[in-house]
Design a protein around this motif. Structure first.
Motif, PDB file in Angstrom:
ATOM      1  N   UNK A 145       0.822  -1.201   0.000  1.00  0.00           N
ATOM      2  CA  UNK A 145       0.000   0.000   0.000  1.00  0.00           C
ATOM      3  C   UNK A 145       0.861   1.258   0.000  1.00  0.00           C
ATOM      4  N   UNK A 146       0.209   2.407   0.137  1.00  0.00           N
ATOM      5  CA  UNK A 146       0.917   3.693   0.203  1.00  0.00           C
ATOM      6  C   UNK A 146       1.221   3.985   1.671  1.00  0.00           C
ATOM      7  N   UNK A 184      -6.636   4.180   0.409  1.00  0.00           N
ATOM      8  CA  UNK A 184      -5.967   2.881   0.471  1.00  0.00           C
ATOM      9  C   UNK A 184      -6.610   1.968   1.511  1.00  0.00           C
ATOM     10  N   UNK A 185      -6.863   2.509   2.692  1.00  0.00           N
ATOM     11  CA  UNK A 185      -7.433   1.698   3.762  1.00  0.00           C
ATOM     12  C   UNK A 185      -8.844   1.225   3.434  1.00  0.00           C
ATOM     13  N   UNK A 186      -9.626   2.078   2.780  1.00  0.00           N
ATOM     14  CA  UNK A 186     -10.977   1.681   2.384  1.00  0.00           C
ATOM     15  C   UNK A 186     -10.909   0.545   1.368  1.00  0.00           C
ATOM     16  N   UNK A 187     -10.001   0.668   0.398  1.00  0.00           N
ATOM     17  CA  UNK A 187      -9.873  -0.373  -0.619  1.00  0.00           C
ATOM     18  C   UNK A 187      -9.407  -1.692  -0.004  1.00  0.00           C
ATOM     19  N   UNK A 233      -2.204  -1.088  -4.813  1.00  0.00           N
ATOM     20  CA  UNK A 233      -3.186  -0.120  -5.305  1.00  0.00           C
ATOM     21  C   UNK A 233      -2.705   1.323  -5.214  1.00  0.00           C
ATOM     22  N   UNK A 234      -1.467   1.555  -5.657  1.00  0.00           N
ATOM     23  CA  UNK A 234      -0.857   2.874  -5.648  1.00  0.00           C
ATOM     24  C   UNK A 234       0.109   2.962  -6.813  1.00  0.00           C
ATOM     25  N   UNK A 235       0.075   4.041  -7.566  1.00  0.00           N
ATOM     26  CA  UNK A 235       0.885   4.131  -8.778  1.00  0.00           C
ATOM     27  C   UNK A 235       2.385   4.055  -8.500  1.00  0.00           C
TER      28      UNK A 235
END
Length: 358
Positions: free
Chosen positions: A186-187, A194-197, A248-250
């Motif tokens: 994650x980021x 991020x946490x929601x995803x 889930x982070x570029x």
């Protein structure tokens, strides 16, 4: 975003109405449609157009990030110029809530009309944002939200459920029917989006069709390229049987791809996440990655700017049911808690990656 193949572009537009495939930096020569008027809170007719000269500042999680360069400078700036506002981007070089606070305070003191911010923490910047609002600024969050009481609207790139479902589906397809251990890179640990995803991914993994996938760990690269690279490396050292990574982070997905592409794990450990085509093109073509997803970040910034302009002009109040037109993207309706949804994520593969440039 320019589509080199017009047939592919047409299909993408039909599937994702919110994912416009025109390069934000090359706006249409046609004059954008004037935002539609809506009734104000008192029932009186709201203004029919965005005021000229509005000062609209973008405050990303961190500057010098390709994702925020696309959302802000290739999306938000284009929109602000369309309705004759004054655009700026400012922010910290590293993702830090405390650093964002100082920038918010400065923007408020400068009399900024609209602050568009991607929050590094949902609560830590709330005090500064509410002070800015009290001073007359409208606050729009995008990419990563704050507590709803701290802003006027939130531009949601896609629903948490939609992102989570796409990420789990993609890693499941990449890993194959035998499943196995997976991990998340994650980021920052406090990033709201991020946490929601991640929570939604856990819910998705509980479904029977994903019974063979086992989430064994979550690590944080803080949206820093080198740290994300090291965290990806650490995951493989800690979990030798790992079959897949979701990032889930570029920043994270590109760093993880770079590590895997030069390691013994290339082709053995699968990777997916949220990335940009220009970052991930080489990794799709060399087989490091089979697929990844993202929305159009320039459209996200473009929509955020129009939303801020509509708020600052009194066209909408950020209440559920408010309607407005966001230039080339068309009409949007404000949803629950002031959220405006851009659209669903789009899946990129080696077969379509060359049709996109951002």
């Amino acid at each position: 975003m320019a589509a080199k193949n017009t047939g592919v572009r047409a299909v993408a537009l039909a599937v994702l109405a919110a994912l416009a495939l025109a390069v934000s930096g090359c706006a249409s020569e046609e004059t954008p449609a004037a935002p539609q008027a809506s009734a104000g809170a008192s029932g009186s007719q709201a203004p029919a157009a965005i005021k000229e000269g509005l000062k609209i500042a973008f405050l990303p999680k961190a500057v010098n990030n390709p994702y925020f360069d696309a959302s802000d400078n290739k999306g938000g700036k284009v929109a602000v110029e369309e309705f004759k506002g004054v655009y700026s981007q400012t922010g910290p070089s590293e993702a830090s809530p405390s650093a964002q606070v100082s920038y918010i305070n400065t923007l408020s003191q400068q009399g900024t009309d609209v602050i568009v911010v991607s929050a590094n923490d949902k609560d830590a910047i709330c005090g500064a944002l509410n002070e800015a609002r009290a001073a007359g600024a409208k606050v729009v969050t995008y990419d990563s939200d704050t507590n709803p009481t701290c802003r006027d609207a939130f531009i949601n790139q896609a629903s948490a459920e939609g992102i989570a479902a796409s990420q789990i589906k993609l890693i499941s397809e990449a890993v194959g029917p035998d499943g196995g251990e997976i991990a998340i890179l994650s980021a920052t640990a406090n990033a709201t989006n991020q946490n929601a995803w991640i929570e939604m991914m856990k819910t998705e993994l509980a479904k029977p069709e994903y019974a063979k996938l086992k989430l064994v760990g979550t690590v944080y690269g803080d949206d820093d390229d080198q740290k994300s690279f090291q965290e990806a490396q650490g995951l493989l050292a800690k979990y030798p049987n790992l079959k897949g990574i979701i990032s889930p982070t570029t920043v994270g997905v590109a760093a993880a791809a770079r590590y895997l592409s030069g390691s013994e794990y290339k082709g053995k450990v699968q990777l997916t996440g949220l990335g940009t085509p220009n970052q991930m093109r080489a990794f799709l073509k060399d087989g490091t990655v089979k697929s990844f997803a993202l929305w159009n970040p320039s459209d996200l910034g473009y929509l955020a700017a129009y939303t801020g302009g509509a708020l600052a002009s009194g066209m909408i109040a950020g209440k559920e049911g408010d309607k407005f037109t966001a230039g080339k993207l068309g009409e949007y309706t404000v949803g629950k808690d002031g959220a405006v949804l851009l659209g669903d994520p789009f899946v990129f593969t080696k077969d379509n990656i060359d049709d996109f440039d951002f």
